[in-house]
Design an enzyme around this catalytic site. Structure first.
Site, PDB file in Angstrom:
ATOM      1  N   CYS A  49       0.870  -1.193   0.000  1.00  0.00           N
ATOM      2  CA  CYS A  49       0.000   0.000   0.000  1.00  0.00           C
ATOM      3  C   CYS A  49       0.897   1.230   0.000  1.00  0.00           C
ATOM      4  O   CYS A  49       2.069   1.138  -0.385  1.00  0.00           O
ATOM      5  CB  CYS A  49      -0.970  -0.034   1.184  1.00  0.00           C
ATOM      6  SG  CYS A  49      -0.174   0.014   2.806  1.00  0.00           S
ATOM      7  N   ASN A  76       2.300   1.519   4.347  1.00  0.00           N
ATOM      8  CA  ASN A  76       2.619   0.265   5.051  1.00  0.00           C
ATOM      9  C   ASN A  76       2.319   0.361   6.551  1.00  0.00           C
ATOM     10  O   ASN A  76       3.009  -0.231   7.379  1.00  0.00           O
ATOM     11  CB  ASN A  76       4.079  -0.169   4.804  1.00  0.00           C
ATOM     12  CG  ASN A  76       4.381  -1.611   5.218  1.00  0.00           C
ATOM     13  OD1 ASN A  76       5.493  -1.928   5.651  1.00  0.00           O
ATOM     14  ND2 ASN A  76       3.423  -2.497   5.110  1.00  0.00           N
ATOM     15  N   CYS A 124      -1.406   0.805   7.370  1.00  0.00           N
ATOM     16  CA  CYS A 124      -2.839   0.490   7.504  1.00  0.00           C
ATOM     17  C   CYS A 124      -3.224  -0.754   6.692  1.00  0.00           C
ATOM     18  O   CYS A 124      -3.403  -1.842   7.252  1.00  0.00           O
ATOM     19  CB  CYS A 124      -3.711   1.671   7.077  1.00  0.00           C
ATOM     20  SG  CYS A 124      -3.494   3.167   8.073  1.00  0.00           S
ATOM     21  N   ARG A 125      -3.343  -0.596   5.378  1.00  0.00           N
ATOM     22  CA  ARG A 125      -3.910  -1.680   4.575  1.00  0.00           C
ATOM     23  C   ARG A 125      -3.002  -2.886   4.403  1.00  0.00           C
ATOM     24  O   ARG A 125      -3.421  -4.029   4.632  1.00  0.00           O
ATOM     25  CB  ARG A 125      -4.319  -1.139   3.190  1.00  0.00           C
ATOM     26  CG  ARG A 125      -5.491  -0.181   3.240  1.00  0.00           C
ATOM     27  CD  ARG A 125      -5.628   0.592   1.951  1.00  0.00           C
ATOM     28  NE  ARG A 125      -4.524   1.513   1.745  1.00  0.00           N
ATOM     29  CZ  ARG A 125      -4.314   2.239   0.667  1.00  0.00           C
ATOM     30  NH1 ARG A 125      -5.153   2.127  -0.351  1.00  0.00           N
ATOM     31  NH2 ARG A 125      -3.307   3.083   0.586  1.00  0.00           N
ATOM     32  N   SER A 126      -1.749  -2.657   3.981  1.00  0.00           N
ATOM     33  CA  SER A 126      -0.909  -3.831   3.702  1.00  0.00           C
ATOM     34  C   SER A 126      -0.487  -4.597   4.964  1.00  0.00           C
ATOM     35  O   SER A 126      -0.411  -5.832   4.904  1.00  0.00           O
ATOM     36  CB  SER A 126       0.284  -3.479   2.806  1.00  0.00           C
ATOM     37  OG  SER A 126       1.138  -2.544   3.401  1.00  0.00           O
ATOM     38  N   ASP A 159      -8.198   3.706   0.937  1.00  0.00           N
ATOM     39  CA  ASP A 159      -7.259   4.187   1.951  1.00  0.00           C
ATOM     40  C   ASP A 159      -8.046   4.672   3.172  1.00  0.00           C
ATOM     41  O   ASP A 159      -8.841   5.608   3.060  1.00  0.00           O
ATOM     42  CB  ASP A 159      -6.452   5.339   1.331  1.00  0.00           C
ATOM     43  CG  ASP A 159      -5.393   5.875   2.268  1.00  0.00           C
ATOM     44  OD1 ASP A 159      -5.392   5.498   3.458  1.00  0.00           O
ATOM     45  OD2 ASP A 159      -4.565   6.671   1.802  1.00  0.00           O
TER      46      ASP A 159
HETATM   47  P1  4NP Z   1      -1.809   2.826   4.054  1.00  0.00           P
HETATM   48  O1  4NP Z   1      -2.487   4.171   4.610  1.00  0.00           O
HETATM   49  O2  4NP Z   1      -1.265   3.151   2.682  1.00  0.00           O
HETATM   50  O3  4NP Z   1      -2.944   1.861   4.014  1.00  0.00           O
HETATM   51  O4  4NP Z   1      -0.723   2.454   5.038  1.00  0.00           O
HETATM   52  C1  4NP Z   1      -1.818   5.399   4.642  1.00  0.00           C
HETATM   53  C2  4NP Z   1      -0.916   5.660   5.637  1.00  0.00           C
HETATM   54  C3  4NP Z   1      -0.291   6.891   5.690  1.00  0.00           C
HETATM   55  C4  4NP Z   1      -0.571   7.840   4.727  1.00  0.00           C
HETATM   56  C5  4NP Z   1      -1.457   7.572   3.713  1.00  0.00           C
HETATM   57  C6  4NP Z   1      -2.091   6.348   3.670  1.00  0.00           C
HETATM   58  N1  4NP Z   1       0.063   9.128   4.801  1.00  0.00           N
HETATM   59  O5  4NP Z   1      -0.289   9.996   3.991  1.00  0.00           O
HETATM   60  O6  4NP Z   1       0.951   9.329   5.648  1.00  0.00           O
END
Ligand code: 4NP
Length: 167
Positions: free
Chosen positions: A14, A17, A19-21, A130
């Site tokens: 993702c 790294n 939340c989703r992955s 997201d």
């Molecule tokens: P992820 O979520 O891609 O599922 O880990 C996010 C985590 C952090 C951010 C964006 C999405 N950020 O903008 O910091």
């Protein structure tokens, strides 16, 4: 016991790294373990971005996952690196933006290993949305989508690679 060198190697990807992955890694790992296939399937996750390197999963993801029985607290965020493209058999992007990033950086002969994770889902979603700027519902949706796609992915890998359980 660790996975053997002949394992099928799966990388969830993702943006951050956190939340989703990590959620996808934790859920898929649990399904692999429950199917007694740990010696055959290696699971990891990474982000295309570098903002959260070394961090634990987002506390909202961690708690939402724990409520459904998944412990993702031991994971630490990392950024995808060039060796990942040659190491992993399945590199599964959580959304189209991240798939495009991977396609840009992946050596052409390994591009066939890149896919959207939700191609294994049954839902009307082609991406895992997201949840970072969402409320609690966003994190529950991630879990719903990832559970469904993980089960389908595992069934697909077992069948395609003719895997037999370690029991
Ligand atoms: P992820 O979520 O891609 O599922 O880990 C996010 C985590 C952090 C951010 C964006 C999405 N950020 O903008 O910091």
């Amino acid at each position: 016991m660790n996975a053997s060198p002949k394992s099928i190697k799966v990388l969830m990807v993702c943006l951050g790294n956190i939340c989703r992955s990590p959620t996808a890694q934790g859920i898929f790992e649990k399904y692999v373990e429950e199917s007694h296939l740990k010696q055959h399937i290696e699971v990891d996750s990474a982000g295309t971005g570098n903002w959260h390197i070394g961090e634990s999963p987002d506390i909202r993801s961690l708690k939402a996952a724990a409520r459904r029985g998944y412990d993702i607290s031991g994971q630490r965020a990392r950024q995808i690196m060039p060796d990942d493209y040659t190491h992993f058999d399945y590199i599964l992007a959580m959304d189209i933006m991240n798939l495009k990033e991977l396609e840009r950086d992946c050596p052409p002969r390994f591009r066939q290993n890149l896919r959207l994770f939700m191609t294994f889902g049954d839902f009307d979603y082609n991406s895992v949305p997201d949840p970072y700027h969402s409320g609690p519902d966003g994190f529950e949706l991630v879990l719903d989508l990832v559970e469904e796609a993980s089960q389908n992915l595992l069934d697909y890998i077992i069948k395609l690679h003719d895997l037999r359980s370690d029991q």
